[in-house]
Motif scaffolding. Structure first.
Motif, PDB file in Angstrom:
ATOM      1  N   UNK A 217       0.829  -1.205   0.000  1.00  0.00           N
ATOM      2  CA  UNK A 217       0.000   0.000   0.000  1.00  0.00           C
ATOM      3  C   UNK A 217       0.862   1.253   0.000  1.00  0.00           C
ATOM      4  N   UNK A 218       1.883   1.285   0.843  1.00  0.00           N
ATOM      5  CA  UNK A 218       2.781   2.439   0.875  1.00  0.00           C
ATOM      6  C   UNK A 218       3.529   2.559  -0.447  1.00  0.00           C
ATOM      7  N   UNK A 219       3.956   1.423  -0.999  1.00  0.00           N
ATOM      8  CA  UNK A 219       4.658   1.444  -2.283  1.00  0.00           C
ATOM      9  C   UNK A 219       3.776   2.039  -3.379  1.00  0.00           C
ATOM     10  N   UNK A 220       2.500   1.651  -3.379  1.00  0.00           N
ATOM     11  CA  UNK A 220       1.575   2.171  -4.387  1.00  0.00           C
ATOM     12  C   UNK A 220       1.402   3.683  -4.227  1.00  0.00           C
ATOM     13  N   UNK A 221       1.327   4.149  -2.999  1.00  0.00           N
ATOM     14  CA  UNK A 221       1.181   5.578  -2.745  1.00  0.00           C
ATOM     15  C   UNK A 221       2.383   6.364  -3.264  1.00  0.00           C
ATOM     16  N   UNK A 222       3.556   5.738  -3.211  1.00  0.00           N
ATOM     17  CA  UNK A 222       4.794   6.415  -3.614  1.00  0.00           C
ATOM     18  C   UNK A 222       5.191   6.120  -5.060  1.00  0.00           C
ATOM     19  N   UNK A 223       4.454   5.236  -5.719  1.00  0.00           N
ATOM     20  CA  UNK A 223       4.832   4.844  -7.074  1.00  0.00           C
ATOM     21  C   UNK A 223       6.140   4.092  -7.089  1.00  0.00           C
ATOM     22  N   UNK A 224       6.359   3.260  -6.051  1.00  0.00           N
ATOM     23  CA  UNK A 224       7.612   2.531  -5.892  1.00  0.00           C
ATOM     24  C   UNK A 224       7.345   1.048  -5.737  1.00  0.00           C
ATOM     25  N   UNK A 225       8.397   0.271  -5.608  1.00  0.00           N
ATOM     26  CA  UNK A 225       8.258  -1.161  -5.365  1.00  0.00           C
ATOM     27  C   UNK A 225       8.377  -1.437  -3.867  1.00  0.00           C
ATOM     28  N   UNK A 257      19.103   1.114  -6.140  1.00  0.00           N
ATOM     29  CA  UNK A 257      19.800   2.390  -5.960  1.00  0.00           C
ATOM     30  C   UNK A 257      18.825   3.573  -6.041  1.00  0.00           C
ATOM     31  N   UNK A 258      17.752   3.400  -6.790  1.00  0.00           N
ATOM     32  CA  UNK A 258      16.757   4.477  -6.889  1.00  0.00           C
ATOM     33  C   UNK A 258      16.035   4.702  -5.571  1.00  0.00           C
ATOM     34  N   UNK A 259      16.086   3.712  -4.688  1.00  0.00           N
ATOM     35  CA  UNK A 259      15.414   3.844  -3.393  1.00  0.00           C
ATOM     36  C   UNK A 259      16.000   4.979  -2.566  1.00  0.00           C
ATOM     37  N   UNK A 260      17.253   5.353  -2.845  1.00  0.00           N
ATOM     38  CA  UNK A 260      17.888   6.439  -2.090  1.00  0.00           C
ATOM     39  C   UNK A 260      17.169   7.764  -2.305  1.00  0.00           C
ATOM     40  N   UNK A 261      16.443   7.880  -3.398  1.00  0.00           N
ATOM     41  CA  UNK A 261      15.734   9.122  -3.682  1.00  0.00           C
ATOM     42  C   UNK A 261      14.279   9.109  -3.263  1.00  0.00           C
ATOM     43  N   UNK A 262      13.843   8.031  -2.643  1.00  0.00           N
ATOM     44  CA  UNK A 262      12.445   7.897  -2.240  1.00  0.00           C
ATOM     45  C   UNK A 262      12.198   8.695  -0.956  1.00  0.00           C
ATOM     46  N   UNK A 264       9.338   9.293   1.915  1.00  0.00           N
ATOM     47  CA  UNK A 264       8.039   8.952   2.475  1.00  0.00           C
ATOM     48  C   UNK A 264       7.670   9.926   3.587  1.00  0.00           C
ATOM     49  N   UNK A 265       6.369  10.037   3.850  1.00  0.00           N
ATOM     50  CA  UNK A 265       5.911  10.923   4.902  1.00  0.00           C
ATOM     51  C   UNK A 265       6.146  10.263   6.263  1.00  0.00           C
TER      52      UNK A 265
END
Length: 278
Positions: A217-225, A257-262, A264-265
């Motif tokens: 659910x959090x991943x979907x909110x952030x457009x991430x995996x 590596x893209x996770x470093x730019x994520x 979250x609230x």
């Protein structure tokens, strides 16, 4: 927002999201060529901390990284580990912390990685059959000789970390830890308090049941995996956390590596923080 970098030992600044090389196949053939490409792509993506160990292929992993990356970029820190003896015909691989064995492994690591100094050397496991002062004392001597830059530990308890810090300057601890696997929470807290780098291995725990649903659910909110969310949670957990996700796939490497730019609230982070394996 936490810093994207960390200074290991107050001297070597690295980007906090590193790369674990353990999963890279080393046998000759197409898989090895992919491994070389993955290691090189990690550096291209800005990774400045790569974790390996003598135990990973009994030296083959270190040799692979040297083939892929030597001469190393000035900002790249390759961390390795010693203290596990390879299997023989009459016994399995085993923890081995006798000083002469550790000295031999350090010399082999220098040769395989093609360096004059191992910038970060971690004791893979503490040998319960050898006094800790003997194990760490041998590594400290090698540090004084210039063969080792900084020293760290792996899979230790809080009490073992405290004892070790009386003998050496511990700059890193590598324990298993993730959002859903917090057995070593107290060790992370001790590292946080002391400013010691904490390198969680297996940083992405396979989730199940309600945990998987919340992460998704959090991943979907952030457009991430889900994996990216798990890594981003670790980066927000403490500024001393340096995750080292491993993969043999360039696609997964780029995703990690893209996770470093994520970003979250606080609410999203708290929702994840309530989760546990189960």
């Amino acid at each position: 927002m936490a810093s994207s970098t960390f200074s290991i030992g107050g001297e070597r600044t690295v980007r906090r999201l590193g790369f674990g090389a353990m999963r890279l196949p080393t046998a000759p053939g197409p898989a090895r060529e992919t491994s070389l490409a993955v290691a090189r792509r990690a550096v291209e993506l800005g990774v400045t901390l790569i974790d390996t160990a003598h135990m990973y292929g009994w030296g083959a992993n270190e040799e692979l990284l040297a083939e892929a990356l030597h001469p190393y970029p000035d900002d790249l820190l390759v961390a390795t580990k010693v203290g596990i003896a390879p299997p023989t015909a009459d016994r399995e691989a085993a923890v081995h912390g006798r000083p002469e064995f550790l000295r031999e492994q350090v010399d082999e690591g220098l040769r395989r990685l093609r360096v004059e100094r191992l910038e970060l050397l971690q004791l893979h496991r503490i040998d319960p059959e050898v006094p800790l002062a003997d194990q760490l004392g041998a590594l400290r001597e090698l540090q004084i000789q210039g063969k080792i830059g900084h020293l760290g530990l792996s899979e230790v308890t809080v009490s073992e970390l405290e004892e070790a810090r009386k003998i050496i300057d511990v700059v890193s601890v590598q324990n298993r830890y993730s959002m859903l696997d917090r057995e070593h929470e107290a060790v992370l807290d001790a590292c946080d308090a002391a400013g010691i780098a904490f390198l969680p291995w297996r940083p992405v725990h396979p989730s199940a049941n309600s945990a998987a649903e919340e992460i998704a659910a959090v991943a979907a909110e952030l457009g991430a995996t889900a994996a990216q969310v798990s890594l981003a949670w670790l980066l927000d957990r403490s500024p001393v956390v340096l995750p080292i996700p491993g993969t043999g796939s360039i696609g997964h490497l780029e995703e990690n590596t893209a996770a470093a730019g994520l970003r979250m609230t606080k609410d999203q982070w708290r929702r994840l923080d309530r989760l546990r394996a189960g």
